[in-house]
Write a protein that holds these residues in place. Sequence first.
Motif, PDB file in Angstrom:
ATOM      1  N   LEU A  19       0.816  -1.225   0.000  1.00 49.14           N
ATOM      2  CA  LEU A  19       0.000   0.000   0.000  1.00 49.14           C
ATOM      3  C   LEU A  19       0.845   1.268   0.000  1.00 49.14           C
ATOM      4  CD1 LEU A  19      -2.728  -0.995   2.651  1.00 49.14           C
ATOM      5  CD2 LEU A  19      -2.917  -1.062   0.165  1.00 49.14           C
ATOM      6  N   CYS A  20       2.146   1.120   0.157  1.00 51.08           N
ATOM      7  CA  CYS A  20       3.023   2.299   0.275  1.00 51.08           C
ATOM      8  C   CYS A  20       3.310   2.895  -1.108  1.00 51.08           C
ATOM      9  CB  CYS A  20       4.326   1.912   0.967  1.00 51.08           C
ATOM     10  SG  CYS A  20       5.479   3.283   1.123  1.00 51.08           S
ATOM     11  N   ILE A  21       3.092   4.215  -1.216  1.00 52.32           N
ATOM     12  CA  ILE A  21       3.355   4.889  -2.502  1.00 52.32           C
ATOM     13  C   ILE A  21       4.681   5.652  -2.483  1.00 52.32           C
ATOM     14  CG2 ILE A  21       0.924   5.044  -3.217  1.00 52.32           C
ATOM     15  CD1 ILE A  21       0.933   7.951  -2.104  1.00 52.32           C
ATOM     16  N   GLY A  22       5.416   5.533  -1.387  1.00 54.88           N
ATOM     17  CA  GLY A  22       6.747   6.148  -1.331  1.00 54.88           C
ATOM     18  C   GLY A  22       6.747   7.660  -1.235  1.00 54.88           C
ATOM     19  N   CYS A  23       5.643   8.240  -0.724  1.00 50.71           N
ATOM     20  CA  CYS A  23       5.540   9.713  -0.695  1.00 50.71           C
ATOM     21  C   CYS A  23       6.432  10.355   0.367  1.00 50.71           C
ATOM     22  CB  CYS A  23       4.090  10.119  -0.461  1.00 50.71           C
ATOM     23  SG  CYS A  23       3.458   9.587   1.148  1.00 50.71           S
ATOM     24  N   GLU A  24       6.888   9.593   1.333  1.00 56.96           N
ATOM     25  CA  GLU A  24       7.765  10.053   2.418  1.00 56.96           C
ATOM     26  C   GLU A  24       7.101  11.035   3.378  1.00 56.96           C
ATOM     27  OE1 GLU A  24      11.821  10.798   1.671  1.00 56.96           O
ATOM     28  OE2 GLU A  24      12.015   9.157   0.238  1.00 56.96           O
ATOM     29  N   ARG A  25       5.768  11.072   3.381  1.00 53.27           N
ATOM     30  CA  ARG A  25       5.110  11.954   4.359  1.00 53.27           C
ATOM     31  C   ARG A  25       5.370  11.465   5.786  1.00 53.27           C
ATOM     32  NH1 ARG A  25      -0.739  13.518   1.790  1.00 53.27           N
ATOM     33  NH2 ARG A  25       0.046  13.836  -0.301  1.00 53.27           N
ATOM     34  N   CYS A  26       5.512  10.153   5.957  1.00 57.91           N
ATOM     35  CA  CYS A  26       5.835   9.612   7.290  1.00 57.91           C
ATOM     36  C   CYS A  26       7.197  10.153   7.752  1.00 57.91           C
ATOM     37  CB  CYS A  26       5.844   8.086   7.248  1.00 57.91           C
ATOM     38  SG  CYS A  26       6.808   7.389   5.899  1.00 57.91           S
ATOM     39  N   VAL A  27       8.131  10.216   6.822  1.00 56.47           N
ATOM     40  CA  VAL A  27       9.484  10.694   7.144  1.00 56.47           C
ATOM     41  C   VAL A  27       9.433  12.167   7.552  1.00 56.47           C
ATOM     42  CG1 VAL A  27      11.808  11.029   6.207  1.00 56.47           C
ATOM     43  CG2 VAL A  27      10.447   9.060   5.463  1.00 56.47           C
ATOM     44  N   SER A  57      12.954   6.177   7.307  1.00 56.70           N
ATOM     45  CA  SER A  57      13.327   6.492   5.921  1.00 56.70           C
ATOM     46  C   SER A  57      12.576   5.551   4.986  1.00 56.70           C
ATOM     47  CB  SER A  57      14.841   6.334   5.724  1.00 56.70           C
ATOM     48  OG  SER A  57      15.196   4.980   5.905  1.00 56.70           O
ATOM     49  N   ILE A  58      12.637   5.862   3.711  1.00 54.76           N
ATOM     50  CA  ILE A  58      12.014   5.008   2.694  1.00 54.76           C
ATOM     51  C   ILE A  58      13.119   4.491   1.772  1.00 54.76           C
ATOM     52  CG2 ILE A  58      10.435   4.953   0.717  1.00 54.76           C
ATOM     53  CD1 ILE A  58       8.963   5.220   3.369  1.00 54.76           C
ATOM     54  N   VAL A  59      13.153   3.169   1.641  1.00 46.10           N
ATOM     55  CA  VAL A  59      14.164   2.541   0.776  1.00 46.10           C
ATOM     56  C   VAL A  59      13.440   1.907  -0.405  1.00 46.10           C
ATOM     57  CG1 VAL A  59      15.989   0.796   0.655  1.00 46.10           C
ATOM     58  CG2 VAL A  59      15.609   2.056   2.777  1.00 46.10           C
ATOM     59  N   VAL A  72       9.909   0.814   1.003  1.00 45.21           N
ATOM     60  CA  VAL A  72       9.859   0.132   2.306  1.00 45.21           C
ATOM     61  C   VAL A  72      10.332   1.076   3.411  1.00 45.21           C
ATOM     62  CG1 VAL A  72      10.627  -1.894   3.614  1.00 45.21           C
ATOM     63  CG2 VAL A  72      10.452  -2.031   1.119  1.00 45.21           C
ATOM     64  N   ARG A  73       9.506   1.242   4.425  1.00 46.27           N
ATOM     65  CA  ARG A  73       9.908   2.073   5.580  1.00 46.27           C
ATOM     66  C   ARG A  73      10.990   1.376   6.375  1.00 46.27           C
ATOM     67  NH1 ARG A  73       5.820   4.361   9.916  1.00 46.27           N
ATOM     68  NH2 ARG A  73       7.723   5.431  10.529  1.00 46.27           N
ATOM     69  N   ARG A  74      11.998   2.140   6.781  1.00 41.21           N
ATOM     70  CA  ARG A  74      12.999   1.636   7.734  1.00 41.21           C
ATOM     71  C   ARG A  74      12.808   2.422   9.021  1.00 41.21           C
ATOM     72  NH1 ARG A  74      16.648  -2.102   8.761  1.00 41.21           N
ATOM     73  NH2 ARG A  74      18.605  -0.980   8.599  1.00 41.21           N
ATOM     74  N   ALA A 155       0.249  10.692   9.331  1.00 37.67           N
ATOM     75  CA  ALA A 155       0.559  11.394   8.074  1.00 37.67           C
ATOM     76  C   ALA A 155       0.376  10.517   6.837  1.00 37.67           C
ATOM     77  CB  ALA A 155       2.014  11.889   8.127  1.00 37.67           C
ATOM     78  N   CYS A 156       0.294   9.217   7.017  1.00 41.99           N
ATOM     79  CA  CYS A 156       0.276   8.318   5.852  1.00 41.99           C
ATOM     80  C   CYS A 156      -1.056   8.422   5.112  1.00 41.99           C
ATOM     81  CB  CYS A 156       0.527   6.880   6.306  1.00 41.99           C
ATOM     82  SG  CYS A 156       0.533   5.716   4.930  1.00 41.99           S
ATOM     83  N   PRO A 157      -1.036   8.803   3.835  1.00 37.83           N
ATOM     84  CA  PRO A 157      -2.303   9.025   3.122  1.00 37.83           C
ATOM     85  C   PRO A 157      -2.986   7.743   2.644  1.00 37.83           C
ATOM     86  CG  PRO A 157      -0.458   9.500   1.666  1.00 37.83           C
ATOM     87  CD  PRO A 157       0.130   9.138   2.999  1.00 37.83           C
ATOM     88  N   THR A 158      -2.294   6.623   2.692  1.00 41.50           N
ATOM     89  CA  THR A 158      -2.872   5.395   2.124  1.00 41.50           C
ATOM     90  C   THR A 158      -3.172   4.320   3.173  1.00 41.50           C
ATOM     91  OG1 THR A 158      -0.724   4.355   1.817  1.00 41.50           O
ATOM     92  CG2 THR A 158      -1.514   5.735   0.000  1.00 41.50           C
ATOM     93  N   GLY A 159      -2.833   4.604   4.426  1.00 43.48           N
ATOM     94  CA  GLY A 159      -3.020   3.563   5.462  1.00 43.48           C
ATOM     95  C   GLY A 159      -1.995   2.453   5.331  1.00 43.48           C
ATOM     96  N   ALA A 160      -0.882   2.751   4.649  1.00 43.42           N
ATOM     97  CA  ALA A 160       0.152   1.718   4.493  1.00 43.42           C
ATOM     98  C   ALA A 160       0.806   1.382   5.812  1.00 43.42           C
ATOM     99  CB  ALA A 160       1.210   2.187   3.495  1.00 43.42           C
ATOM    100  N   THR A 161       0.800   2.351   6.722  1.00 47.85           N
ATOM    101  CA  THR A 161       1.445   2.125   8.010  1.00 47.85           C
ATOM    102  C   THR A 161       0.415   2.433   9.088  1.00 47.85           C
ATOM    103  OG1 THR A 161       3.557   2.498   9.147  1.00 47.85           O
ATOM    104  CG2 THR A 161       2.584   4.428   8.168  1.00 47.85           C
ATOM    105  N   ILE A 162       0.106   1.446   9.929  1.00 47.63           N
ATOM    106  CA  ILE A 162      -0.932   1.621  10.945  1.00 47.63           C
ATOM    107  C   ILE A 162      -0.379   1.248  12.320  1.00 47.63           C
ATOM    108  CG2 ILE A 162      -2.898   1.328   9.369  1.00 47.63           C
ATOM    109  CD1 ILE A 162      -3.124  -1.572  10.273  1.00 47.63           C
TER     110      ILE A 162
HETATM  111  S1  SF4 Z   1       4.293   4.618   4.597  1.00 46.00           S
HETATM  112 FE1  SF4 Z   1       2.617   6.022   3.961  1.00 46.00          FE
HETATM  113  S2  SF4 Z   1       3.470   8.098   4.330  1.00 46.00           S
HETATM  114 FE2  SF4 Z   1       5.197   6.669   4.344  1.00 46.00          FE
HETATM  115  S3  SF4 Z   1       5.975   6.709   2.240  1.00 46.00           S
HETATM  116 FE3  SF4 Z   1       4.512   4.964   2.379  1.00 46.00          FE
HETATM  117  S4  SF4 Z   1       2.558   5.841   1.722  1.00 46.00           S
HETATM  118 FE4  SF4 Z   1       3.878   7.594   2.151  1.00 46.00          FE
END
Ligand code: SF4
Length: 282
Positions: A19-27, A57-59, A72-74, A155-162
């Motif tokens: 579900l992660c789109i790599g937007c880095e909003r979490c970072v 970070s996002i790798v 992938v979140r680290r 901050a995650c817009p897709t619910g990839a990280t809960i």
């Molecule tokens: S975990 Fe969510 S906020 Fe972080 S990069 Fe992925 S989609 Fe974006």
Amino acid sequence: MTDPGRQEKAKAILTDVTLCIGCERCVQACSRQNNLPRDIPTRYKAKDGLSGRRYTSIVRIAGAKPGTFRSVRRQCMHCLEPACLAACLVGAFTKTADGAVVYDDKKCIGCRYCMLACPFMIPRYEYDLALPYVRKCKMNEDCRVEGGMPACVTACPTGATIFGPREALLKEARRRIDEKPGRYQDHIYGAQDFGGTSVLYLSDVPLHDVLRMPSAKKLAKWRVPQLATESVPAQLGGWVLVTPVQFLAVSAGLGGLWAVRRRMKRAAERAAAAAEDRGEQS
Ligand code: SF4
Ligand code: SF4
Ligand code: SF4
């Protein structure tokens, strides 16, 4: 005593890589929440993007289809039985009942054994500062925003990280795998690996390399198959304890060397003074 990480109220983060789109909003949210200064490239910066100024970070790794990729979140895995905690000489790490592994910089003496001990190579050092400390993701109350959620999760817009109780997240991960078996690998990363962690992952591509969490097959080849389900402190306690022993041995060695040099210096001073006295008398 009940292991804090396994208590009912222990929380965890589940990241669904599909579900992660790599937007880095979490970072970005993590940096804002923790008032982290702008990350600067230094020669100590690791390829995974984590540093003393960046706790998550996002790798990018290869996706399931040629030419695609996954993000992938680290972050710190908040292990149920943390090797960093076991290796720390001064008890600077604590596993809280809430699931987080927190670090107290007031206790830290800067030995960096936690960095050596962590199997996931997470803690980073502020090499660029005059008074450096170890830094990593906190996942504690400092991170919480609306609804008690960590800023990175909100901050995650897709619910990839809960975020939620670890037991509930494990059930949710299993539900997703069972519901769409073709979509996911049949493995919840962190459910049991290295004794279990409070940061869990679901994915359609292998994450062993990016998380530095070797597969059961690789662990068996390295003759440490136990790490597929048991923690480093539980299985390699002797090794982890080597670091404090080495510290004491090195300290004792340096102390002895200092004492010998001091004695030699004093003896030389006494000899010089005696020679001077003899010169004055003759
Ligand atoms: S975990 Fe969510 S906020 Fe972080 S990069 Fe992925 S989609 Fe974006
Ligand atoms: S991932 Fe490393 S730093 Fe984080 S709790 Fe586990 S051993 Fe400690
Ligand atoms: S839990 Fe806290 S420290 Fe860890 S990535 Fe999220 S906001 Fe940052």
